[in-house]
Design an enzyme around this catalytic site. Structure first.
Site, mmCIF file in Angstrom:
data_model
loop_
_atom_site.group_PDB
_atom_site.id
_atom_site.type_symbol
_atom_site.label_atom_id
_atom_site.label_comp_id
_atom_site.label_asym_id
_atom_site.label_seq_id
_atom_site.Cartn_x
_atom_site.Cartn_y
_atom_site.Cartn_z
ATOM 1 C CE LYS A 163 -4.387 -1.569 1.944
ATOM 2 N NZ LYS A 163 -5.415 -1.346 2.965
ATOM 3 C CE LYS A 175 -8.880 -11.307 -2.617
ATOM 4 N NZ LYS A 175 -8.718 -11.240 -1.158
ATOM 5 C CE LYS A 195 -12.314 -2.916 -0.367
ATOM 6 N NZ LYS A 195 -13.042 -3.133 0.866
HETATM 7 P P1 AMP Z 1 -11.860 -6.662 1.399
HETATM 8 O O1 AMP Z 1 -12.944 -6.344 0.417
HETATM 9 O O2 AMP Z 1 -10.593 -7.056 0.710
HETATM 10 O O3 AMP Z 1 -11.691 -5.652 2.488
HETATM 11 O O4 AMP Z 1 -12.310 -7.997 2.125
HETATM 12 C C1 AMP Z 1 -13.360 -8.099 3.059
HETATM 13 C C2 AMP Z 1 -13.584 -9.571 3.338
HETATM 14 O O5 AMP Z 1 -14.031 -10.237 2.133
HETATM 15 C C3 AMP Z 1 -12.318 -10.319 3.759
HETATM 16 O O6 AMP Z 1 -12.661 -11.282 4.733
HETATM 17 C C4 AMP Z 1 -11.859 -10.999 2.493
HETATM 18 O O7 AMP Z 1 -11.135 -12.174 2.732
HETATM 19 C C5 AMP Z 1 -13.166 -11.316 1.779
HETATM 20 N N1 AMP Z 1 -12.953 -11.293 0.314
HETATM 21 C C6 AMP Z 1 -12.579 -10.225 -0.421
HETATM 22 N N2 AMP Z 1 -12.508 -10.537 -1.735
HETATM 23 C C7 AMP Z 1 -12.825 -11.849 -1.840
HETATM 24 C C8 AMP Z 1 -12.946 -12.773 -2.940
HETATM 25 N N3 AMP Z 1 -12.721 -12.390 -4.193
HETATM 26 N N4 AMP Z 1 -13.297 -14.044 -2.675
HETATM 27 C C9 AMP Z 1 -13.548 -14.434 -1.403
HETATM 28 N N5 AMP Z 1 -13.464 -13.626 -0.326
HETATM 29 C C10 AMP Z 1 -13.111 -12.346 -0.523
#
Ligand code: AMP
Ligand code: TRP
Length: 327
Positions: A111, A192, A195
């Protein structure tokens, strides 16, 4: 009873990966363990935020979590900044962590390499995360793979503090979702779903209309050999559709593959399954959205429950450290 804590940042739009990879699991876990779930708005401040947008997205994320099925009568759902002990214990954790170990956090390295303005908070972010977890004596912390290192650090900080000042904190462990719950980008199925993807064509947003969901899945990248089987290395696009279909219908991706000979029907059924999963969530979200005062009331109940426990833990830490009691 096992105690579970997890946090999610109120930034960016919630997508299908968040729902299948994290939120659905949280909803299940609330019945199995004593669970606390936190909208971590203080973590969002590590990067400059627009105030109106931060306020709106914090409320919206809480409403999404309620819509997905977190039940404030069963679990504790609250906003991090409503419980001031998080910021206080974070300071103590900053004084427990070594500068060198924070410098080795890969998320900070990534980051800070990309950010124009690197706040000191971005650097000490894992100390705040440790405080979140330790305040509640959490045993388990369900997170994605990217947070593994932060939970390891939390363990180290808890053990170091306990060794220096006497047994104060419960040492937590990270837990990870089944591999099937990892949702990949529909346009780039080796990354993955995220967002921060360059385009939203490969990302299904929780609040996408059914038509948009259908269109995105119809256009998902597959391959040319028209063979439906789960094989992540050779067939990442098709495997992702099978994972999604399986996760939405409570089956393994291998089981979900049975009966398909062409991509067209697989895509139609995957789209239908996603819509069937998301539509009732969207409907509940619209109801909650119409009554923000009710959401704030539910969050205040969560904050009151969380505060009670957080205050007790902080008092223990203060006492262990030798901070003078207030007369
Ligand atoms: P984030 O959006 O990266 O802050 O993630 C929030 C939660 O969603 C965390 O527990 C991540 O592990 C889960 N997460 C984010 N992206 C994915 C994805 N593509 N597949 C599965 N879990 C996800
Ligand atoms: N850092 C986590 C993320 O970006 C969010 C988070 C903050 C968290 N505090 C936490 C997760 C405590 C688990 C436990 O995804």
């Amino acid at each position: 009873m096992t105690r579970v804590f997890s946090g999610i940042q109120p930034t960016g739009d919630v997508h299908l990966g968040n729902v299948l990879g994290a939120m659905v699991r949280w909803v299940d876990e609330q019945h199995r363990a004593e669970s606390l779930y936190c909208v971590v708005d203080l973590h969002a401040l590590t990067i400059p935020q627009d105030p109106a947008e931060l306020r709106r997205s914090s409320l919206r994320l809480a409403q999404i979590l309620l819509a997905v099925g977190l039940d404030p009568e069963i679990c504790t759902l609250f906003v991090q900044s409503h419980v001031h002990e998080h910021a206080e214990l974070a300071w103590i954790m900053q004084c427990t962590a070594a500068h060198g170990e924070l410098s080795r956090m890969t998320q900070f390295k990534d980051k800070s390499a990309r950010a124009g303005f690197v706040s000191a908070g971005l650097f000490t972010y894992p100390a705040l995360m440790a405080a979140d977890i330790l305040l509640y004596d959490a045993d388990e912390v369900p997170v994605g793979d990217d947070q593994r290192q932060h939970v390891e650090l939390t363990r180290d900080l808890a053990e170091r503090f306990n060794a220096r000042y006497g047994a104060t904190f419960t040492v937590p462990r990270a837990t990870f979702p089944a591999s099937g719950a990892r949702v990949m980008d529909l346009q780039d199925p080796t990354s993955k779903m995220s967002k921060s993807a360059a385009s939203t064509a490969g990302t299904i947003l929780l609040l996408d209309e059914p038509k948009a969901i259908e269109k995105k899945i119809k256009r998902a990248v597959t391959d040319n050999d028209a063979d439906v089987r789960f094989d992540v290395a050779a067939k990442p696009g098709v495997s992702n559709l099978l994972s999604i279909l399986g996760a939405c219908t409570g089956r393994s991706p291998e089981d979900a593959a049975a009966g398909y000979e062409q991509y067209g029907p697989l895509k139609s059924d995957a789209a239908a399954a996603v819509i069937e999963l998301l539509e009732p969530i969207q409907a509940r979200f619209r109801e909650l959205e119409a009554d923000p005062a009710e959401t704030l009331r539910l969050l205040a109940i969560g904050a009151n429950k969380a505060s009670e426990r957080a205050a007790a833990t902080l008092a223990r830490a203060r006492d262990a450290l030798g901070l003078l009691e207030r007369g």
